[in-house]
Design an enzyme around this catalytic site. Sequence first.
Site, PDB file in Angstrom:
ATOM      1  N   CYS A  52      20.386  24.843  89.250  1.00 38.33           N
ATOM      2  CA  CYS A  52      19.870  24.819  88.186  1.00 38.33           C
ATOM      3  C   CYS A  52      21.066  25.382  87.124  1.00 38.33           C
ATOM      4  O   CYS A  52      21.702  26.230  87.558  1.00 38.33           O
ATOM      5  CB  CYS A  52      18.615  25.775  88.141  1.00 38.33           C
ATOM      6  SG  CYS A  52      17.851  26.243  86.612  1.00 38.33           S
ATOM      7  N   HIS A  69      11.037  19.575  88.560  1.00 36.63           N
ATOM      8  CA  HIS A  69      11.915  20.892  88.370  1.00 36.63           C
ATOM      9  C   HIS A  69      11.796  21.558  86.994  1.00 36.63           C
ATOM     10  O   HIS A  69      11.744  22.607  86.559  1.00 36.63           O
ATOM     11  CB  HIS A  69      13.199  20.402  88.800  1.00 36.63           C
ATOM     12  CG  HIS A  69      14.394  21.638  88.672  1.00 36.63           C
ATOM     13  ND1 HIS A  69      15.228  22.382  89.715  1.00 36.63           N
ATOM     14  CD2 HIS A  69      14.746  22.436  87.446  1.00 36.63           C
ATOM     15  CE1 HIS A  69      15.744  23.224  89.192  1.00 36.63           C
ATOM     16  NE2 HIS A  69      15.676  23.357  87.688  1.00 36.63           N
ATOM     17  N   GLU A  70      11.748  20.219  85.873  1.00 34.10           N
ATOM     18  CA  GLU A  70      12.058  20.677  84.631  1.00 34.10           C
ATOM     19  C   GLU A  70      10.614  20.986  84.025  1.00 34.10           C
ATOM     20  O   GLU A  70      10.284  21.871  83.337  1.00 34.10           O
ATOM     21  CB  GLU A  70      12.388  19.493  83.774  1.00 34.10           C
ATOM     22  CG  GLU A  70      13.944  19.018  83.956  1.00 34.10           C
ATOM     23  CD  GLU A  70      14.658  19.972  84.153  1.00 34.10           C
ATOM     24  OE1 GLU A  70      14.694  21.230  83.362  1.00 34.10           O
ATOM     25  OE2 GLU A  70      15.812  20.075  84.998  1.00 34.10           O
ATOM     26  N   HIS A  96      10.140  24.586  84.720  1.00 33.85           N
ATOM     27  CA  HIS A  96      10.572  25.385  83.648  1.00 33.85           C
ATOM     28  C   HIS A  96       9.978  25.958  82.683  1.00 33.85           C
ATOM     29  O   HIS A  96       9.815  27.052  81.908  1.00 33.85           O
ATOM     30  CB  HIS A  96      11.944  24.932  83.129  1.00 33.85           C
ATOM     31  CG  HIS A  96      13.221  25.478  83.891  1.00 33.85           C
ATOM     32  ND1 HIS A  96      13.498  26.372  84.355  1.00 33.85           N
ATOM     33  CD2 HIS A  96      13.965  24.358  84.390  1.00 33.85           C
ATOM     34  CE1 HIS A  96      14.736  26.262  85.229  1.00 33.85           C
ATOM     35  NE2 HIS A  96      15.189  25.061  85.362  1.00 33.85           N
TER      36      HIS A  96
HETATM   37 NI    NI Z   1      16.655  24.223  86.153  1.00 33.84          NI
END
Ligand code: NI
Length: 193
Positions: free
Chosen positions: A120, A163-164, A167
């Site tokens: 990341c 993954h995004e 966030h």
């Molecule tokens: Ni990330």
Amino acid sequence: MRGDFLMITMDDIIREGHPTLRAVANEVPIPPTAEDVELGKEMLQFLKNSQDPVKAEELNLRGGVGLAAPQLDISKRIIAVHVPSVDPEKPENGISTVMYNPKILSHSVQEACLGEGEGCLSVDREVPGYVVRAARITVSYFDEKGEKHKIRLKNYNAIVVQHEIDHINGIMFYDHINEKNPLHLKDGVLVIE
Ligand code: NI
């Protein structure tokens, strides 16, 4: 990044420990404002620059395939992903887009993880361990014009988008790693090399 949308560099990216990375980000108005459209463009451009060997070196960028607005200390539900297809004859296998208010509508029971683990841009250290996610997802999102899309993603593209989206929900990739046994995998998890 404070509304003055200059080119994004590593200096604009906040690192783990910053509270914005742990906050649930706010939905953006649809159609996106001119400011949010510009932000999305800059996020996507950053990813492209980071994958261009010349620009990455010149600008001192770490390579990335995805970026979420909270990583710029902007608590909005905006993500950018740039994953070129590995097969030049099938560009449709890649994904390069900005998503406003993305939402996972459904996911497969089948799970998958990257054989190398995940990294990341907000984490300046290697974190070993398998990050197990859904192998396939259906995502809805709005584009910069305010048009709604619904797409199905699998394998690597699905992992990047998950993954995004994590966030914008305050979740870091290592939250998914088995603390006691980071390299243990249940039977049936697809390992993507
Ligand atoms: Ni990330």
